[in-house]
Design a protein around this motif. Structure first.
Motif, PDB file in Angstrom:
ATOM      1  N   ILE A 459      -1.649  60.382  32.150  1.00 50.29           N
ATOM      2  CA  ILE A 459      -2.036  60.952  33.499  1.00 50.29           C
ATOM      3  C   ILE A 459      -0.506  61.347  33.989  1.00 50.29           C
ATOM      4  CG2 ILE A 459      -2.356  60.161  35.907  1.00 50.29           C
ATOM      5  CD1 ILE A 459      -4.331  58.067  34.772  1.00 50.29           C
ATOM      6  N   PHE A 460      -0.800  62.634  34.516  1.00 49.23           N
ATOM      7  CA  PHE A 460       0.087  63.284  35.427  1.00 49.23           C
ATOM      8  C   PHE A 460      -0.451  63.621  36.822  1.00 49.23           C
ATOM      9  CE2 PHE A 460       1.352  63.995  31.112  1.00 49.23           C
ATOM     10  CZ  PHE A 460       2.686  63.916  30.964  1.00 49.23           C
ATOM     11  N   ILE A 461       0.515  63.301  37.870  1.00 46.65           N
ATOM     12  CA  ILE A 461       0.010  63.815  39.234  1.00 46.65           C
ATOM     13  C   ILE A 461       0.953  64.626  39.683  1.00 46.65           C
ATOM     14  CG2 ILE A 461      -1.206  61.672  39.425  1.00 46.65           C
ATOM     15  CD1 ILE A 461       1.348  60.477  40.853  1.00 46.65           C
ATOM     16  N   PHE A 462       0.630  65.362  41.078  1.00 43.39           N
ATOM     17  CA  PHE A 462       1.513  66.510  41.665  1.00 43.39           C
ATOM     18  C   PHE A 462       1.807  65.943  42.900  1.00 43.39           C
ATOM     19  CE2 PHE A 462       2.870  70.499  41.635  1.00 43.39           C
ATOM     20  CZ  PHE A 462       2.805  70.996  42.890  1.00 43.39           C
ATOM     21  N   VAL A 463       3.157  65.301  43.062  1.00 43.57           N
ATOM     22  CA  VAL A 463       3.793  64.626  43.913  1.00 43.57           C
ATOM     23  C   VAL A 463       5.154  65.111  44.065  1.00 43.57           C
ATOM     24  CG1 VAL A 463       1.870  62.989  44.103  1.00 43.57           C
ATOM     25  CG2 VAL A 463       3.845  62.383  42.599  1.00 43.57           C
ATOM     26  N   ASP A 464       5.767  64.582  45.164  1.00 45.65           N
ATOM     27  CA  ASP A 464       7.284  64.437  45.356  1.00 45.65           C
ATOM     28  C   ASP A 464       7.721  63.255  44.765  1.00 45.65           C
ATOM     29  OD1 ASP A 464       9.472  63.302  47.419  1.00 45.65           O
ATOM     30  OD2 ASP A 464      10.105  65.295  46.613  1.00 45.65           O
ATOM     31  N   LEU A 465       8.506  63.125  43.804  1.00 46.38           N
ATOM     32  CA  LEU A 465       8.816  62.044  43.074  1.00 46.38           C
ATOM     33  C   LEU A 465       9.594  61.088  43.657  1.00 46.38           C
ATOM     34  CD1 LEU A 465       9.379  60.727  40.276  1.00 46.38           C
ATOM     35  CD2 LEU A 465      11.342  62.107  39.975  1.00 46.38           C
ATOM     36  N   ASP A 466      10.718  61.588  44.655  1.00 46.22           N
ATOM     37  CA  ASP A 466      11.310  60.662  45.392  1.00 46.22           C
ATOM     38  C   ASP A 466      10.425  59.674  46.329  1.00 46.22           C
ATOM     39  OD1 ASP A 466      14.172  62.615  45.789  1.00 46.22           O
ATOM     40  OD2 ASP A 466      13.717  61.100  44.135  1.00 46.22           O
ATOM     41  N   ASP A 499     -10.238  65.611  41.038  1.00 43.91           N
ATOM     42  CA  ASP A 499      -9.076  66.352  41.137  1.00 43.91           C
ATOM     43  C   ASP A 499      -7.937  65.289  41.522  1.00 43.91           C
ATOM     44  OD1 ASP A 499     -10.284  69.652  42.115  1.00 43.91           O
ATOM     45  OD2 ASP A 499     -10.218  68.916  40.224  1.00 43.91           O
ATOM     46  N   PHE A 500      -8.505  64.393  41.739  1.00 42.66           N
ATOM     47  CA  PHE A 500      -7.342  63.282  42.226  1.00 42.66           C
ATOM     48  C   PHE A 500      -7.393  62.132  41.159  1.00 42.66           C
ATOM     49  CE2 PHE A 500      -6.175  64.139  46.643  1.00 42.66           C
ATOM     50  CZ  PHE A 500      -6.888  65.246  46.679  1.00 42.66           C
ATOM     51  N   CYS A 501      -6.337  61.348  41.009  1.00 46.22           N
ATOM     52  CA  CYS A 501      -5.910  60.240  40.073  1.00 46.22           C
ATOM     53  C   CYS A 501      -6.016  58.912  41.083  1.00 46.22           C
ATOM     54  CB  CYS A 501      -4.895  60.243  39.377  1.00 46.22           C
ATOM     55  SG  CYS A 501      -4.362  59.059  38.539  1.00 46.22           S
ATOM     56  N   GLN A 502      -6.466  57.834  40.667  1.00 44.47           N
ATOM     57  CA  GLN A 502      -6.449  56.820  41.327  1.00 44.47           C
ATOM     58  C   GLN A 502      -5.658  55.715  40.818  1.00 44.47           C
ATOM     59  OE1 GLN A 502     -10.270  53.910  42.506  1.00 44.47           O
ATOM     60  NE2 GLN A 502     -10.584  55.541  43.831  1.00 44.47           N
ATOM     61  N   LEU A 503      -4.561  55.416  41.355  1.00 38.13           N
ATOM     62  CA  LEU A 503      -3.632  54.186  40.875  1.00 38.13           C
ATOM     63  C   LEU A 503      -3.832  52.913  41.878  1.00 38.13           C
ATOM     64  CD1 LEU A 503      -1.107  53.390  39.333  1.00 38.13           C
ATOM     65  CD2 LEU A 503       0.212  54.112  41.261  1.00 38.13           C
ATOM     66  N   VAL A 504      -3.957  51.823  40.847  1.00 39.23           N
ATOM     67  CA  VAL A 504      -4.417  50.365  41.729  1.00 39.23           C
ATOM     68  C   VAL A 504      -3.373  49.576  41.488  1.00 39.23           C
ATOM     69  CG1 VAL A 504      -6.008  48.706  42.087  1.00 39.23           C
ATOM     70  CG2 VAL A 504      -7.011  50.880  41.467  1.00 39.23           C
ATOM     71  N   LEU A 505      -2.969  48.835  42.662  1.00 37.57           N
ATOM     72  CA  LEU A 505      -1.599  47.855  42.352  1.00 37.57           C
ATOM     73  C   LEU A 505      -2.691  46.547  42.742  1.00 37.57           C
ATOM     74  CD1 LEU A 505       1.811  47.740  43.577  1.00 37.57           C
ATOM     75  CD2 LEU A 505       0.359  45.564  43.809  1.00 37.57           C
ATOM     76  N   GLU A 506      -2.743  45.636  41.885  1.00 38.09           N
ATOM     77  CA  GLU A 506      -3.598  44.445  42.127  1.00 38.09           C
ATOM     78  C   GLU A 506      -2.599  43.283  42.012  1.00 38.09           C
ATOM     79  OE1 GLU A 506      -6.698  43.990  39.678  1.00 38.09           O
ATOM     80  OE2 GLU A 506      -7.522  42.017  40.766  1.00 38.09           O
ATOM     81  N   SER A 571      -4.584  57.199  45.830  1.00 33.87           N
ATOM     82  CA  SER A 571      -5.078  58.426  45.229  1.00 33.87           C
ATOM     83  C   SER A 571      -4.294  59.496  45.462  1.00 33.87           C
ATOM     84  CB  SER A 571      -6.501  58.849  45.612  1.00 33.87           C
ATOM     85  OG  SER A 571      -7.596  57.634  45.551  1.00 33.87           O
ATOM     86  N   PHE A 572      -3.782  60.217  44.346  1.00 31.47           N
ATOM     87  CA  PHE A 572      -2.905  61.527  44.323  1.00 31.47           C
ATOM     88  C   PHE A 572      -3.702  62.522  43.535  1.00 31.47           C
ATOM     89  CE2 PHE A 572       0.026  57.838  44.877  1.00 31.47           C
ATOM     90  CZ  PHE A 572       0.576  58.166  46.115  1.00 31.47           C
ATOM     91  N   PRO A 573      -3.334  63.739  43.782  1.00 28.78           N
ATOM     92  CA  PRO A 573      -3.721  64.949  43.030  1.00 28.78           C
ATOM     93  C   PRO A 573      -3.273  65.002  41.824  1.00 28.78           C
ATOM     94  CG  PRO A 573      -2.835  65.574  45.137  1.00 28.78           C
ATOM     95  CD  PRO A 573      -2.333  64.181  44.986  1.00 28.78           C
ATOM     96  N   LYS A 574      -4.206  65.365  40.993  1.00 33.01           N
ATOM     97  CA  LYS A 574      -3.864  65.666  39.539  1.00 33.01           C
ATOM     98  C   LYS A 574      -3.343  66.783  39.110  1.00 33.01           C
ATOM     99  CE  LYS A 574      -7.864  62.666  37.560  1.00 33.01           C
ATOM    100  NZ  LYS A 574      -9.203  62.908  36.790  1.00 33.01           N
ATOM    101  N   THR A 575      -2.468  67.000  37.756  1.00 29.02           N
ATOM    102  CA  THR A 575      -1.974  68.305  37.545  1.00 29.02           C
ATOM    103  C   THR A 575      -2.830  68.655  36.120  1.00 29.02           C
ATOM    104  OG1 THR A 575      -0.251  67.219  36.035  1.00 29.02           O
ATOM    105  CG2 THR A 575       0.163  67.679  38.425  1.00 29.02           C
TER     106      THR A 575
END
Length: 579
Positions: A459-466, A499-506, A571-575
């Motif tokens: 999985i790669f997502i399109f975000v600002d890393l910092d 077009d979105f990736c879902q990341l879960v912290l449980e 949820s973040f946009p995928k690349t």
């Protein structure tokens, strides 16, 4: 000579702590009565402002509005309250002579006169006028039904005991301190008991009654480990180091002395943070006062202009037209000032957030480094080089994590002030979660929490890393904070076929109610303190997360049940690199 040194270290610093140790209960009772008086005299604007600033511990403003109320001379019934509020404010500002002068203006008909004597006694103690302090505390002791005043008699006994101890009247000091011990041990107030035990230990130690003194020093040291106050921990370990030196156990004395130095460093760091925050707070207050003066002048000018327009309209239409024109110009200027004020408020809010973020985000890393350094110091004595090497590596990792954290906070500040370009790029999600796990490894080990990274490696997502790192650090920090020992925290991804990736912290921690979830997800720009601040905090971390997630075109959802854990769903946009 060593005992005299110990006496100075322990006893000289204890008086201010003792005097304020039970103030919370006293303030609760008095503030409730003060609220009723404020409602009864709601038309007295100055007194109501003084009441507001006093309950919010704004001592300078309390002094100003109490004096305005006294100068107005409108209501003599409020004079005693105003003199008491001013005296108490001077006491908190450490202007003890001024506090005594103001309190002596309170009449003996004042319903809370025992509180007046109590503050007079405390101020006299701070000025080392111990005989006068004993007189005032004795007056408080004679008063019936002290509970109605919010005064704990055990605290008065401690004050009397300490005063007699400073006057070397040991029998009377012992009498009052032991009476207080009987009462405070029933209440089980750890902070007050620590200070009491230390005073009793000093009482015996200065008389060379070591067998009676040392058990109380040991009790105080044991209690200090259960109290979250660096100054008390420092004092307890310092006392024990001197006790062990006197007993000839120099090895144990060194252990206590090292511990006291660590607590002293922590206390100095804390005081520096508070000093900076206090300076910024005073600066903001000064700016607000300048604005208030400008607005007051503006209001006076408006009133004068309106009166002039009113009388001019009767005689000349031309002057009326001119007056309307000037009034329009004045309104325009007022709008400009209002816009400038709103901008200043926004900048002040950003500044407050910056200070809060430094405290919030760095706490975990600094705590981990402190714990690891303590282990490193102990390992040096045992010469366990394998473990020593591991600890050095661990410290290096923590330090690097803290440095990275500071760098990210700097970027956040620049972003808030629109000085930083927000750069989105393709980010490998699994690697970022691994980095975050490494930063918090020591805290996870400390609570024996199992960490599982089940994020898909494709999985790669399109975000600002910092900003992504800031979000994940805050969420993981909260998950650790609200997890019990031997709990479990998991990161995993969910395929959504969009077009979105879902990341879960449980996590398997404390969980939260529906109301708490709604508060966290509400679109409030200002931070609001929750009802249980010791557990939930200010909500700054979640506010920061929501801002960063929104800037990354992402979303946040929360699923949780009390005592059953929490799921933070991002949820973040995928690349296009996703497999």
């Amino acid at each position: 000579m060593t005992k005299f040194k110990l006496f100075l270290i322990s006893l000289y610093l204890i008086i201010p702590s003792i005097l304020f140790s039970q103030e919370e209960a006293t303030n609760a009772v008095f503030n409730k009565s003060l609220q009723k008086i404020a409602i009864r005299f709601r038309t007295e604007i100055n007194f109501n402002k003084a009441h507001y600033f006093f309950t919010n511990q704004k001592w300078d403003s309390t002094l100003v509005y109490c004096m305005k109320q006294l100068n107005s001379g409108k209501n003599k019934e409020l004079d005693d309250y105003c003199h008491y509020l001013r005296g108490n404010s001077f006491r908190h500002l450490k202007l003890f002579q001024e506090a005594k002068k103001e309190l002596n203006l309170v009449t003996k008909n004042f319903v809370y006169y025992p509180l007046v004597n109590k503050v007079l006694g405390e101020s006299s103690s701070e000025l080392k006028e111990f005989k006068k302090a004993i007189y005032y505390f004795n007056e408080v002791e004679k008063w019936p039904n002290l509970d109605n005043q919010g005064i704990k008699i055990g605290g008065i006994y401690i004050d009397l005991g300490v005063c007699y101890l400073h006057l070397n009247q040991f029998e009377k000091a012992e009498k009052y301190l032991l009476k207080s011990k009987y009462l405070l041990e029933k209440e089980n107030n750890k902070e007050s008991l620590f200070l009491l035990y230390t005073n009793i230990a000093n009482l015996y130690y200065i008389q060379f009654k070591d067998k009676q003194a040392i058990p109380y020093f040991e009790k105080g040291y044991s209690l200090s480990n259960k109290i979250n106050r660096f100054d008390l921990k420092y004092r307890a370990s310092k006392n024990m180091s001197v006790v062990e030196e006197n007993r000839g156990d120099f090895k144990q004395a060194i252990v206590y002395r090292k511990e006291s130095e660590q607590w002293k460093d922590s206390l100095n760091d804390q005081n520096k943070v508070w000093a900076v925050a206090d300076f910024e707070k005073k600066f903001a207050v000064a700016q607000k006062q300048k604005q208030i003066k400008v607005l007051e002048v503006e209001n006076r000018l408006k009133n004068s202009q309106r009166n002039w327009l009113f009388f001019s309209a009767i005689s000349l239409l031309l002057l009326l037209t001119a007056g309307i024109y000037f009034y329009a110009q004045k309104v325009k200027n007022a709008k400009i000032i209002l816009l400038q004020k709103n901008k200043l408020d926004e900048l002040n809010a950003t500044k407050d957030q910056l200070f809060s973020i430094v405290s919030h985000d760095l706490r975990s890393s600094v705590n981990a480094l402190k714990t690891s350094n303590a282990k490193l110091s102990a390992t040096l004595e045992t010469k366990n080089y394998d473990e020593l090497n591991q600890l050095i590596i661990q410290n290096s990792g923590i330090a690097n994590g803290a440095y990275s954290l500071l760098d990210n906070l700097l970027h956040w500040a620049l972003l808030q002030t629109k000085q930083l370009y927000f750069h989105k790029e393709s980010v490998h999600l699994f690697s970022i979660v691994q980095q975050i796990e490494y930063n918090y490894k020591s805290l996870l080990l400390e609570k024996s929490i199992t960490f599982e990274n089940s994020v898909s490696r494709n999985i790669f997502i399109f975000v600002d890393l910092d900003s992504l790192k800031i979000v994940l650090r805050n969420l993981l920090d909260n998950a650790i904070k609200f997890s019990n020992e031997n709990g479990k925290i998991s990161f995993y991804s969910v395929e959504t076929h969009t077009d979105f990736c879902q990341l879960v912290l449980e996590d398997t921690g404390l969980g939260m109610s529906v109301n708490t979830i709604n508060e966290l997800l509400a679109d409030n720009e200002l931070l609001a303190k929750k009802s249980n601040s010791e557990i939930i905090g200010t909500g700054l971390g979640m506010q920061l997360c929501k801002q960063m997630i929104k800037k990354n075109d992402g979303t946040l959802a929360i699923e949780s049940e009390v005592n059953k854990g929490t799921k933070m769903i991002l949820s973040f946009p995928k690349t296009n690199q996703n497999g």
